[in-house]
Design a protein around this motif. Structure first.
Motif, PDB file in Angstrom:
ATOM      1  N   ALA A  95      43.195 134.314 127.381  1.00  0.00           N
ATOM      2  CA  ALA A  95      42.385 134.964 126.344  1.00  0.00           C
ATOM      3  C   ALA A  95      40.957 134.449 126.390  1.00  0.00           C
ATOM      4  O   ALA A  95      40.693 133.317 126.823  1.00  0.00           O
ATOM      5  CB  ALA A  95      42.995 134.730 124.960  1.00  0.00           C
ATOM      6  N   PHE A  96      40.030 135.250 125.873  1.00  0.00           N
ATOM      7  CA  PHE A  96      38.610 134.930 125.937  1.00  0.00           C
ATOM      8  C   PHE A  96      37.899 135.492 124.723  1.00  0.00           C
ATOM      9  O   PHE A  96      38.184 136.618 124.293  1.00  0.00           O
ATOM     10  CB  PHE A  96      38.005 135.511 127.220  1.00  0.00           C
ATOM     11  CG  PHE A  96      36.536 135.238 127.393  1.00  0.00           C
ATOM     12  CD1 PHE A  96      36.096 133.995 127.809  1.00  0.00           C
ATOM     13  CD2 PHE A  96      35.592 136.230 127.152  1.00  0.00           C
ATOM     14  CE1 PHE A  96      34.737 133.734 127.983  1.00  0.00           C
ATOM     15  CE2 PHE A  96      34.240 135.989 127.306  1.00  0.00           C
ATOM     16  CZ  PHE A  96      33.806 134.727 127.729  1.00  0.00           C
ATOM     17  N   ALA A  97      36.990 134.712 124.150  1.00  0.00           N
ATOM     18  CA  ALA A  97      36.190 135.143 123.000  1.00  0.00           C
ATOM     19  C   ALA A  97      34.752 135.363 123.463  1.00  0.00           C
ATOM     20  O   ALA A  97      34.027 134.389 123.698  1.00  0.00           O
ATOM     21  CB  ALA A  97      36.246 134.100 121.890  1.00  0.00           C
ATOM     22  N   PRO A  98      34.314 136.601 123.617  1.00  0.00           N
ATOM     23  CA  PRO A  98      33.000 136.873 124.202  1.00  0.00           C
ATOM     24  C   PRO A  98      31.818 136.680 123.253  1.00  0.00           C
ATOM     25  O   PRO A  98      30.673 136.655 123.698  1.00  0.00           O
ATOM     26  CB  PRO A  98      33.105 138.336 124.630  1.00  0.00           C
ATOM     27  CG  PRO A  98      34.099 138.930 123.706  1.00  0.00           C
ATOM     28  CD  PRO A  98      35.089 137.835 123.410  1.00  0.00           C
ATOM     29  N   GLY A  99      32.069 136.557 121.968  1.00  0.00           N
ATOM     30  CA  GLY A  99      30.969 136.456 121.013  1.00  0.00           C
ATOM     31  C   GLY A  99      30.466 135.034 120.831  1.00  0.00           C
ATOM     32  O   GLY A  99      30.777 134.122 121.602  1.00  0.00           O
ATOM     33  N   GLU A 100      29.706 134.824 119.770  1.00  0.00           N
ATOM     34  CA  GLU A 100      29.139 133.510 119.482  1.00  0.00           C
ATOM     35  C   GLU A 100      30.095 132.621 118.700  1.00  0.00           C
ATOM     36  O   GLU A 100      29.860 131.417 118.575  1.00  0.00           O
ATOM     37  CB  GLU A 100      27.830 133.673 118.700  1.00  0.00           C
ATOM     38  CG  GLU A 100      26.740 134.406 119.488  1.00  0.00           C
ATOM     39  CD  GLU A 100      25.459 134.546 118.691  1.00  0.00           C
ATOM     40  OE1 GLU A 100      25.462 134.152 117.499  1.00  0.00           O
ATOM     41  OE2 GLU A 100      24.457 135.033 119.256  1.00  0.00           O
ATOM     42  N   ASP A 101      31.168 133.189 118.157  1.00  0.00           N
ATOM     43  CA  ASP A 101      32.097 132.427 117.321  1.00  0.00           C
ATOM     44  C   ASP A 101      33.383 132.094 118.059  1.00  0.00           C
ATOM     45  O   ASP A 101      33.865 132.879 118.885  1.00  0.00           O
ATOM     46  CB  ASP A 101      32.437 133.217 116.054  1.00  0.00           C
ATOM     47  CG  ASP A 101      31.218 133.491 115.194  1.00  0.00           C
ATOM     48  OD1 ASP A 101      30.304 132.642 115.175  1.00  0.00           O
ATOM     49  OD2 ASP A 101      31.164 134.573 114.560  1.00  0.00           O
ATOM     50  N   ASP A 102      33.957 130.930 117.729  1.00  0.00           N
ATOM     51  CA  ASP A 102      35.297 130.603 118.208  1.00  0.00           C
ATOM     52  C   ASP A 102      36.306 131.511 117.527  1.00  0.00           C
ATOM     53  O   ASP A 102      36.041 132.083 116.460  1.00  0.00           O
ATOM     54  CB  ASP A 102      35.637 129.154 117.889  1.00  0.00           C
ATOM     55  CG  ASP A 102      34.781 128.159 118.666  1.00  0.00           C
ATOM     56  OD1 ASP A 102      33.949 128.601 119.478  1.00  0.00           O
ATOM     57  OD2 ASP A 102      34.938 126.945 118.442  1.00  0.00           O
ATOM     58  N   ALA A 103      37.467 131.637 118.129  1.00  0.00           N
ATOM     59  CA  ALA A 103      38.533 132.464 117.550  1.00  0.00           C
ATOM     60  C   ALA A 103      39.792 131.630 117.359  1.00  0.00           C
ATOM     61  O   ALA A 103      40.179 130.861 118.242  1.00  0.00           O
ATOM     62  CB  ALA A 103      38.838 133.659 118.451  1.00  0.00           C
ATOM     63  N   ASP A 104      40.400 131.769 116.190  1.00  0.00           N
ATOM     64  CA  ASP A 104      41.708 131.178 115.913  1.00  0.00           C
ATOM     65  C   ASP A 104      42.686 132.320 115.682  1.00  0.00           C
ATOM     66  O   ASP A 104      42.518 133.101 114.739  1.00  0.00           O
ATOM     67  CB  ASP A 104      41.642 130.274 114.685  1.00  0.00           C
ATOM     68  CG  ASP A 104      40.888 128.986 114.972  1.00  0.00           C
ATOM     69  OD1 ASP A 104      41.408 128.160 115.747  1.00  0.00           O
ATOM     70  OD2 ASP A 104      39.769 128.820 114.440  1.00  0.00           O
ATOM     71  N   VAL A 105      43.683 132.427 116.555  1.00  0.00           N
ATOM     72  CA  VAL A 105      44.578 133.572 116.499  1.00  0.00           C
ATOM     73  C   VAL A 105      46.028 133.132 116.368  1.00  0.00           C
ATOM     74  O   VAL A 105      46.425 132.066 116.858  1.00  0.00           O
ATOM     75  CB  VAL A 105      44.434 134.479 117.746  1.00  0.00           C
ATOM     76  CG1 VAL A 105      43.028 135.018 117.858  1.00  0.00           C
ATOM     77  CG2 VAL A 105      44.804 133.727 119.014  1.00  0.00           C
ATOM     78  N   LYS A 106      46.813 133.963 115.682  1.00  0.00           N
ATOM     79  CA  LYS A 106      48.260 133.792 115.638  1.00  0.00           C
ATOM     80  C   LYS A 106      48.863 134.440 116.875  1.00  0.00           C
ATOM     81  O   LYS A 106      48.475 135.545 117.264  1.00  0.00           O
ATOM     82  CB  LYS A 106      48.831 134.438 114.373  1.00  0.00           C
ATOM     83  CG  LYS A 106      48.455 133.762 113.087  1.00  0.00           C
ATOM     84  CD  LYS A 106      49.221 134.326 111.904  1.00  0.00           C
ATOM     85  CE  LYS A 106      48.827 135.766 111.614  1.00  0.00           C
ATOM     86  NZ  LYS A 106      49.497 136.283 110.390  1.00  0.00           N
ATOM     87  N   VAL A 107      49.808 133.759 117.498  1.00  0.00           N
ATOM     88  CA  VAL A 107      50.516 134.270 118.662  1.00  0.00           C
ATOM     89  C   VAL A 107      51.926 134.629 118.219  1.00  0.00           C
ATOM     90  O   VAL A 107      52.686 133.759 117.775  1.00  0.00           O
ATOM     91  CB  VAL A 107      50.556 133.235 119.796  1.00  0.00           C
ATOM     92  CG1 VAL A 107      51.305 133.797 121.009  1.00  0.00           C
ATOM     93  CG2 VAL A 107      49.147 132.814 120.183  1.00  0.00           C
ATOM     94  N   GLN A 108      52.281 135.904 118.320  1.00  0.00           N
ATOM     95  CA  GLN A 108      53.598 136.354 117.862  1.00  0.00           C
ATOM     96  C   GLN A 108      54.260 137.219 118.918  1.00  0.00           C
ATOM     97  O   GLN A 108      53.611 138.060 119.554  1.00  0.00           O
ATOM     98  CB  GLN A 108      53.469 137.156 116.565  1.00  0.00           C
ATOM     99  CG  GLN A 108      52.953 136.339 115.378  1.00  0.00           C
ATOM    100  CD  GLN A 108      52.725 137.209 114.167  1.00  0.00           C
ATOM    101  OE1 GLN A 108      51.936 138.152 114.195  1.00  0.00           O
ATOM    102  NE2 GLN A 108      53.421 136.902 113.068  1.00  0.00           N
TER     103      GLN A 108
END
Length: 515
Positions: free
Chosen positions: A304-317
């Protein structure tokens, strides 16, 4: 990925200018509001490109194309895929100063153009697939256009079988609509991988593309990924490891165009594992669905990759056969901005079909991301690899053209509400009667079915999936074949085919002001 179609919007704008004005409102606008809803009409033109199938002399490739029955459109139309033109190298350009060599080069170019003007395969009528074969490493990339009644939902796929060598595997790829922006999580510059990104230009003018690579520590240094020229109606393959000195196992490749539009896809061959195509992820979004992990997967890696300026915290289901749950030890994933994150989910499906859903840990912080899965079946020297990118929902309709009498599995997942879908198996390319089945996909689950093949099937057939009620459905089709004890397979996703477009309703204002 977005689907690129030439729609009726421009025509509607002209009509509005001629007749007075046009208005657009959401469906169900209140009566008497003075506004008319947009009209949903079939597209009149669509484009597809297919990469060169293989660099192996052992490759056996089948092309399959179809326009779904009942797609609408005009009474007439064409849908043809033709060979891309070869790209001349620098030596050929210099040789043209010699009169004899210049004449020879001119004759060769003329023959190449004549060959490119002959369709490799052409759909003649909706609902009936057509097939063509090309063997060896010389099979070209294809470019094509569909018009009229054959444009809505036009789809094509190439399936290649290589039984030995470094490119061993079953490689399948849906021919893509040209675009200007592509994300490929799961690509690699590692020594054990040979990843080529294929850039195909369907238009009569050249295109210029840039390739950026992002690893777990951010952007990789590269001075040769910018300004790659893709000549008109041609295809260029770029080995990713030549763009940087850094060997990175799992990275994200980003392809954009400075001018023109292209189709882009990555061919990946991995030592002692196998090979397949990596298609582009759905456009960056806070929530993604990756459908159709085989029940017998022995290894699943999430990239996975976050292209914007912010970090991403995601749920994996994992949306399994009966419920949705988080994989043990991997309930959440932190993705740093502009850095690629990788998670080893191992044999997460545990003998049941499943699909992955990524969603924000905090609903009010839905940082856009892209993602893909690297999936392995088998163990030891009998491994085979395939890739599943994040994909959009089926929507109104989606099709996958190349299905055989045996080996097809259709995966359907409903990440929200329970939904019903209609699945149509078309007539075969050589004969057979269409069949229709209806399935209910329970909320938060994945349903894997073996499609009912057409009665009296001869050749290949297409599957068309239509959402009839309920929430959104995401789908993929796995095509499998066993060769020498290896369970070779490839997975194609089924996003909405974009076969219709909303056109503003136009009306004429005939009022005349008295002087």
């Amino acid at each position: 990925m977005k689907s690129t179609h030439l729609s009726l919007i421009a025509g509607a704008a002209v009509l509005a200018a001629i007749t007075g004005f046009a208005t657009v409102t959401a469906p169900g606008a209140p009566a008497g509001s003075g506004a008319k809803s947009a009209t949903l009409l079939p597209v009149e033109r669509s484009s597809l490109v297919c990469p060169a199938p293989s660099n192996s002399d052992l490759a056996e490739t089948q092309y399959t194309a179809v326009t779904p029955a009942g797609a609408g459109g005009e009474a007439k139309g064409t849908a043809e895929l033709k060979p891309a033109l070869p790209v001349a190298d620098d030596e050929d350009d210099e040789a043209e100063t010699d009169p004899k060599k210049a004449k020879k080069a001119k004759e060769a170019a003329k023959k190449a153009k004549e060959k490119a003007d002959k369709p490799v395969l052409a759909v003649k009528e909706p609902g009936k697939p057509v097939v063509a074969e090309a063997n060896g490493s010389a099979a070209p990339a294809l470019v094509g256009t569909a018009t009229g009644r054959l444009a809505p939902g036009w789809a094509a796929q190439q399936t290649t079988e290589v039984t030995a060598g470094g490119a061993r595997g079953l490689l399948g790829v849906t021919c893509t609509a040209p675009d200007t922006d592509f994300w490929f999580p799961g690509a690699s510059t590692a020594k054990s991988r040979q990843d080529y990104i294929h850039l195909t230009n369907p238009d009569d003018t050249g295109a210029v593309a840039d390739i950026e690579l992002y690893g777990p520590k951010g952007a990789l240094k590269s001075e040769v990924g910018d300004g790659i020229t893709v000549p008109a109606r041609s295809s260029v393959a770029v080995l990713l490891s030549t763009l940087t000195t850094e060997a990175v196992d799992q990275l994200t490749a980003h392809v954009t165009t400075r001018s023109g539009r292209i189709g882009a896809v990555v061919m990946s061959a991995e030592d002692n594992v196998g090979s397949d195509w990596i298609t582009a992820s759905e456009d960056p979004s806070g929530t993604l669905v990756l459908p159709g992990i085989p029940a017998d997967a022995t290894s699943v890696q999430l990239v996975a990759f976050a292209p914007g300026e912010d970090d991403a915290d995601v749920k994996v289901q994992l949306m399994g056969k009966n419920a949705t749950f988080s994989p043990a030890g991997n309930a959440t994933l932190h993705i740093k901005s502009s850095m690629t994150a990788t998670v080893d989910l191992k044999d997460v499906t545990r003998e049941e079909p499943g699909s992955l859903r990524l969603s924000p840990v905090q609903k009010d912080r839905a940082t856009p991301i892209v993602a893909a899965l690297r999936v392995v079946r088998g163990k030891g020297d009998q491994q085979e690899v395939a890739y599943i990118p994040a994909t959009g929902p089926v929507g109104a309709r989606a099709s996958v053209p190349d299905n055989r009498a045996k080996g097809s599995t259709l995966s359907l997942t409903a990440p929200g509400a329970t939904a019903k879908v209609k699945v149509t198996a078309s007539a075969g390319s050589g004969g057979g009667e269409p069949s229709v089945e209806t399935y209910t996909v329970k909320a938060g689950t994945t349903l894997a079915v073996t499609p009912t093949a057409p009665e009296g099937l001869k050749g290949a057939y297409a599957l068309t999936v239509e959402t009839t009620s309920g929430g959104p459905v995401h789908a993929s089709r796995t095509l499998a074949r066993t060769e020498g004890g290896v369970q070779m397979f490839t997975v194609q996703t089924l996003p909405d085919d974009g076969g219709t477009v909303e056109v503003p309703s136009a009306r004429q204002d005939l009022s005349v002001l008295d002087d």
